[in-house]
Design a protein around this motif. Structure first.
Motif, PDB file in Angstrom:
ATOM      1  N   ARG A 163       0.816  -1.211   0.000  1.00 54.40           N
ATOM      2  CA  ARG A 163       0.000   0.000   0.000  1.00 54.40           C
ATOM      3  C   ARG A 163       0.852   1.265   0.000  1.00 54.40           C
ATOM      4  N   GLN A 164       2.125   1.130  -0.354  1.00 53.02           N
ATOM      5  CA  GLN A 164       3.034   2.259  -0.398  1.00 53.02           C
ATOM      6  C   GLN A 164       3.358   2.625  -1.847  1.00 53.02           C
ATOM      7  N   VAL A 165       3.610   3.896  -2.061  1.00 50.05           N
ATOM      8  CA  VAL A 165       4.166   4.407  -3.319  1.00 50.05           C
ATOM      9  C   VAL A 165       5.455   5.139  -2.948  1.00 50.05           C
ATOM     10  N   VAL A 166       6.581   4.553  -3.278  1.00 52.58           N
ATOM     11  CA  VAL A 166       7.884   5.070  -2.852  1.00 52.58           C
ATOM     12  C   VAL A 166       8.624   5.596  -4.065  1.00 52.58           C
ATOM     13  N   ARG A 167       9.145   6.823  -3.967  1.00 54.98           N
ATOM     14  CA  ARG A 167       9.965   7.401  -5.020  1.00 54.98           C
ATOM     15  C   ARG A 167      11.235   7.976  -4.389  1.00 54.98           C
ATOM     16  N   VAL A 168      12.362   7.661  -4.955  1.00 53.36           N
ATOM     17  CA  VAL A 168      13.665   8.134  -4.487  1.00 53.36           C
ATOM     18  C   VAL A 168      14.333   8.867  -5.639  1.00 53.36           C
ATOM     19  N   ARG A 169      14.736  10.119  -5.411  1.00 52.35           N
ATOM     20  CA  ARG A 169      15.388  10.917  -6.433  1.00 52.35           C
ATOM     21  C   ARG A 169      16.721  11.445  -5.898  1.00 52.35           C
ATOM     22  N   PRO A 170      17.771  11.439  -6.732  1.00 54.04           N
ATOM     23  CA  PRO A 170      19.048  12.012  -6.297  1.00 54.04           C
ATOM     24  C   PRO A 170      18.968  13.540  -6.293  1.00 54.04           C
ATOM     25  N   ILE A 171      19.716  14.132  -5.399  1.00 58.10           N
ATOM     26  CA  ILE A 171      19.826  15.593  -5.313  1.00 58.10           C
ATOM     27  C   ILE A 171      21.213  15.966  -5.816  1.00 58.10           C
ATOM     28  N   GLU A 172      21.273  16.691  -6.909  1.00 54.74           N
ATOM     29  CA  GLU A 172      22.545  17.041  -7.538  1.00 54.74           C
ATOM     30  C   GLU A 172      22.708  18.565  -7.513  1.00 54.74           C
ATOM     31  N   PHE A 173      23.943  18.998  -7.218  1.00 51.29           N
ATOM     32  CA  PHE A 173      24.262  20.422  -7.172  1.00 51.29           C
ATOM     33  C   PHE A 173      25.161  20.746  -8.355  1.00 51.29           C
ATOM     34  N   ALA A 174      24.775  21.727  -9.152  1.00 50.23           N
ATOM     35  CA  ALA A 174      25.550  22.118 -10.332  1.00 50.23           C
ATOM     36  C   ALA A 174      26.237  23.443 -10.032  1.00 50.23           C
ATOM     37  N   PRO A 175      27.547  23.444  -9.749  1.00 49.74           N
ATOM     38  CA  PRO A 175      28.264  24.700  -9.478  1.00 49.74           C
ATOM     39  C   PRO A 175      28.276  25.559 -10.728  1.00 49.74           C
ATOM     40  N   PRO A 176      28.554  26.835 -10.575  1.00 53.48           N
ATOM     41  CA  PRO A 176      28.641  27.733 -11.751  1.00 53.48           C
ATOM     42  C   PRO A 176      29.797  27.312 -12.652  1.00 53.48           C
ATOM     43  N   GLY A 177      29.638  27.624 -13.910  1.00 52.42           N
ATOM     44  CA  GLY A 177      30.690  27.303 -14.867  1.00 52.42           C
ATOM     45  C   GLY A 177      30.431  25.955 -15.548  1.00 52.42           C
ATOM     46  N   ASP A 178      31.483  25.366 -16.065  1.00 55.71           N
ATOM     47  CA  ASP A 178      31.391  24.093 -16.794  1.00 55.71           C
ATOM     48  C   ASP A 178      31.616  22.894 -15.897  1.00 55.71           C
ATOM     49  N   VAL A 179      31.636  23.079 -14.586  1.00 56.44           N
ATOM     50  CA  VAL A 179      31.860  21.946 -13.671  1.00 56.44           C
ATOM     51  C   VAL A 179      30.636  21.027 -13.722  1.00 56.44           C
ATOM     52  N   PRO A 180      30.826  19.726 -13.888  1.00 59.98           N
ATOM     53  CA  PRO A 180      29.670  18.817 -13.946  1.00 59.98           C
ATOM     54  C   PRO A 180      28.934  18.761 -12.618  1.00 59.98           C
ATOM     55  N   ALA A 181      27.632  18.429 -12.701  1.00 56.54           N
ATOM     56  CA  ALA A 181      26.811  18.323 -11.502  1.00 56.54           C
ATOM     57  C   ALA A 181      27.310  17.203 -10.607  1.00 56.54           C
ATOM     58  N   GLU A 182      27.169  17.422  -9.298  1.00 54.58           N
ATOM     59  CA  GLU A 182      27.665  16.456  -8.304  1.00 54.58           C
ATOM     60  C   GLU A 182      26.492  16.002  -7.438  1.00 54.58           C
ATOM     61  N   LYS A 183      26.389  14.674  -7.223  1.00 51.99           N
ATOM     62  CA  LYS A 183      25.335  14.141  -6.373  1.00 51.99           C
ATOM     63  C   LYS A 183      25.724  14.395  -4.916  1.00 51.99           C
ATOM     64  N   ILE A 184      24.857  15.130  -4.193  1.00 51.49           N
ATOM     65  CA  ILE A 184      25.167  15.455  -2.802  1.00 51.49           C
ATOM     66  C   ILE A 184      24.186  14.790  -1.840  1.00 51.49           C
ATOM     67  N   GLY A 185      23.222  14.082  -2.344  1.00 49.85           N
ATOM     68  CA  GLY A 185      22.290  13.391  -1.456  1.00 49.85           C
ATOM     69  C   GLY A 185      21.117  12.852  -2.245  1.00 49.85           C
ATOM     70  N   GLU A 186      20.035  12.469  -1.528  1.00 47.37           N
ATOM     71  CA  GLU A 186      18.837  11.976  -2.182  1.00 47.37           C
ATOM     72  C   GLU A 186      17.628  12.239  -1.291  1.00 47.37           C
ATOM     73  N   VAL A 187      16.456  12.300  -1.918  1.00 46.87           N
ATOM     74  CA  VAL A 187      15.212  12.533  -1.212  1.00 46.87           C
ATOM     75  C   VAL A 187      14.301  11.330  -1.447  1.00 46.87           C
ATOM     76  N   SER A 188      13.627  10.868  -0.388  1.00 45.85           N
ATOM     77  CA  SER A 188      12.717   9.721  -0.445  1.00 45.85           C
ATOM     78  C   SER A 188      11.321  10.173  -0.105  1.00 45.85           C
TER      79      SER A 188
END
Length: 624
Positions: free
Chosen positions: A119-144
């Protein structure tokens, strides 16, 4: 001929009257249709609601995954808690959890106890931070995000109960109305029609049904009257057909018979008696039934094994078509016949009788055997010729491709030599010429000339090195000192110019080969090492030259990645074709062992004389 009425078997669990059967069938059908429709509609609505809940969970998870990036990067617990509390009043939300990669759980908002997993609907998404410039986004956590299905499913229980109650009421009204109508319109007319049909079936072909209406039952009564008329006519026609059938069978040139499953011959025509060499039908029946007196033993045409085999073929298709069978004549000789038969009068164990036709094909069988032998011989000759032509075409195509490849290699070598002479040797000679002119000028002016002489000597040495490299590329000078020296030079040169370590080992004596044969062996080893350098990605390679009895073996193996030899040959690998062609020209055995795994081995078996080496392996193992 009267038709006996078959007694019906008692049925305990189903109504015996057509009226009751129709009513019950209609009730069951309506129940199934209405119940299925209601169930499908309710389930569709439920699935739509669950799908909306899934979509809502996806939107919440995506929204939190984007909006929490900046607070989570700054580890701002208050900002994270405010965003979670904004969604917490939603009654479908059970739990919201934010987890940081380096800090663990930063926020956990719960709205209700956790429901069951289904009876649950569970969704987990990563939280990514994109610094300014051409630096690629970095995963800093996740939300459930955890939502509950309880609210979505609770509303369907009441709707389901109301639908079922309405359905039961409608079915009851429909059953009562249909029962009264069918009793008046169907049951009574059918009963009267049954009585008349029973009289016709008992043999009274002059009886006729009364036509009371023009609807389906009236038309059925009319059809029964027509059936009675035609049945009376067909009875007379049947007797005439039987007389004609008897005449045709008796005068036919084909053998007709009826055989039961116990091997007893029930019927046979004179043509079959003549075909099997019996005196008359009675003697043939007696022979087949094993009732012939001992003073005159006649072998039955159908043995017990043959009879069992024929009846075993019937369950597949119910008939036997074009079966060629060998039977035994009365005098013991064999006769080939073509059998066409079918099973008749089936019971629980299958057909009780075999009704068939026999045609004498002994002469045709003998002629076909002769033709088959000639055809097989001709087909074998054609296959051998076709195979030879295919081999010749394949060899010719391979030779053409190899010749074209070798010509392109020669053109490439000429181009490389010309470029080397023009770009490097020409520049060096021009530099020498300029330095000589400067030396003359220095000598005439009394300047220092020693440095110019040293430069000219250095340029001359580089020119000599280039000329030596070109000459070695065309033909290594080490071949002038024998195959062993050439292989040692090749291994040293390979180690010098490649990151792969390579070693050489001699086992036994050195072969005494002619210049052409030594050059071919050297080129094969050179091409094998070139393939190791280009494709193997190996850390070590080894060249082994050994003497085995009266012949020699050259092996080049590595510890690289290996390859699919069959795929490489089908892909027109000119390097492999060139090595194989060189081996064929010197009468040597060439073999490659490799697979998609560690290592590959190139083996060349040759003798000191140009005679062919006896193959230790079959031809189809040349590449494996």
């Amino acid at each position: 001929m009267g038709l006996a009425r078959l007694p019906s078997r008692p049925r305990q669990r189903f109504p015996r009257s057509l009226h009751a059967q129709l009513i019950l069938s209609l009730l069951v059908l309506c129940t199934l249709v209405a119940g299925t429709s209601a169930f499908v509609l309710l389930e569709h609505a439920r699935e739509s609601r669950i799908a909306e809940l899934d979509e809502r969970a996806n939107r919440i998870a995506d929204l939190l995954g984007q909006s929490l990036a900046q607070p989570l990067w700054n580890v701002d617990r208050d900002a994270i808690a405010r965003q979670l509390n904004a969604l917490q009043p939603n009654p479908e939300v059970v739990r919201l959890t934010v987890t940081a990669t380096n800090y663990g759980v930063l926020a956990d908002a719960r709205n209700a106890p956790m429901p069951a997993p289904d009876r649950q609907v569970v969704r987990v998404r990563p939280i990514e931070f994109a610094p300014p410039g051409d630096v690629p986004a970095e995963k800093i956590g996740e939300v459930s995000v955890v939502l509950t299905k309880a609210l979505a499913e609770r509303g369907f229980e009441t709707a389901r109960a109301a639908v079922l109650a309405t359905l039961a009421l409608v079915l009851a009204v429909l059953y009562l109305t249909t029962f009264l109508l069918t009793k008046h319109l169907v049951r009574e007319p059918i009963r009267r029609l049954e009585d008349m049909v029973d009289r016709i079936a008992s043999g009274d072909l002059d009886s006729r049904c009364a036509i009371e209406s023009s609807v389906e039952l009236g038309r059925l009564a009319s059809r029964v009257n027509v059936m009675a008329d035609r049945l009376r006519e067909s009875t007379a026609s049947l007797r005439e057909s039987e007389r004609k059938y008897r005449s045709i069978i008796e005068h036919s040139l084909e053998g007709f018979f009826v055989l039961d499953r116990n091997g007893k011959l029930c019927e046979a025509n004179p043509a079959m008696v003549q075909l099997l060499g019996y005196r008359d039908i009675e003697s043939m029946k007696a022979a087949l039934a094993h009732e012939v007196p001992a003073v005159r033993v006649l072998r039955p045409p159908f043995s017990a094994a043959t009879t069992a085999h024929l009846f075993s073929m019937l369950p597949l298709t119910g008939k036997i078509a074009g079966l060629e069978i060998q039977l035994t004549r009365a005098d013991g000789s064999a006769v080939w016949c073509q059998l066409n038969a079918r099973g008749i009068r089936y019971d629980g164990a299958g057909p009780r009788y075999l009704e068939g036709q026999l045609t004498d094909i002994t002469d045709r069988k003998q002629a076909m055997e002769v033709l088959t032998r000639h055809r097989d011989q001709l087909a074998e000759e054609v296959r051998e010729r076709t195979r030879t032509e295919q081999l010749l075409r394949h060899s010719r195509e391979q030779l053409r491709q190899l010749s074209s490849h070798q010509e392109s290699i020669r053109e490439e070598e000429r181009r490389q030599i010309a470029m080397t002479i023009h770009d490097e040797l020409g520049q060096l000679l021009t530099a020498i010429k300029i330095n000589v002119s400067l030396l003359k000028l220095a000598l005439s002016q009394g300047a220092d000339w020693k440095q110019k002489v040293a430069d000219i000597g250095h340029l001359a040495e580089r020119t000599i090195d280039i000329v030596r490299n070109v000459a070695s590329h065309l033909r290594p000078a080490a071949l002038n000192f024998g195959l062993l020296s050439a292989l040692e030079w090749l291994v040293q040169d390979f180690t010098h110019h490649n990151a792969t370590a390579c070693s050489f080992r001699l086992e036994g004596r050195e072969p005494a080969l002619s210049d052409d044969r030594a050059t071919a062996v050297f080129r094969i080893a050179q091409e094998a090492l070139t393939n190791v350098s280009r494709h193997a990605h190996a850390s070590h390679a080894e060249v082994v030259l050994r003497c085995v009895h009266n012949h020699f073996e050259l092996e080049v193996h590595d510890d690289g990645c290996g390859f699919d030899v069959t795929k490489a040959v089908r892909g027109n690998s000119y390097g492999l074709q060139g090595m194989r062609e060189r081996a064929r020209m010197i009468g040597a055995q060439f073999q490659i062992e490799s697979r998609d795994g560690p290592g590959s081995t190139v083996r060349l078996v040759f003798s000191e004389t140009p005679e062919n080496v006896g193959r230790g392996l079959p031809a189809d193992n040349e590449f494996k």
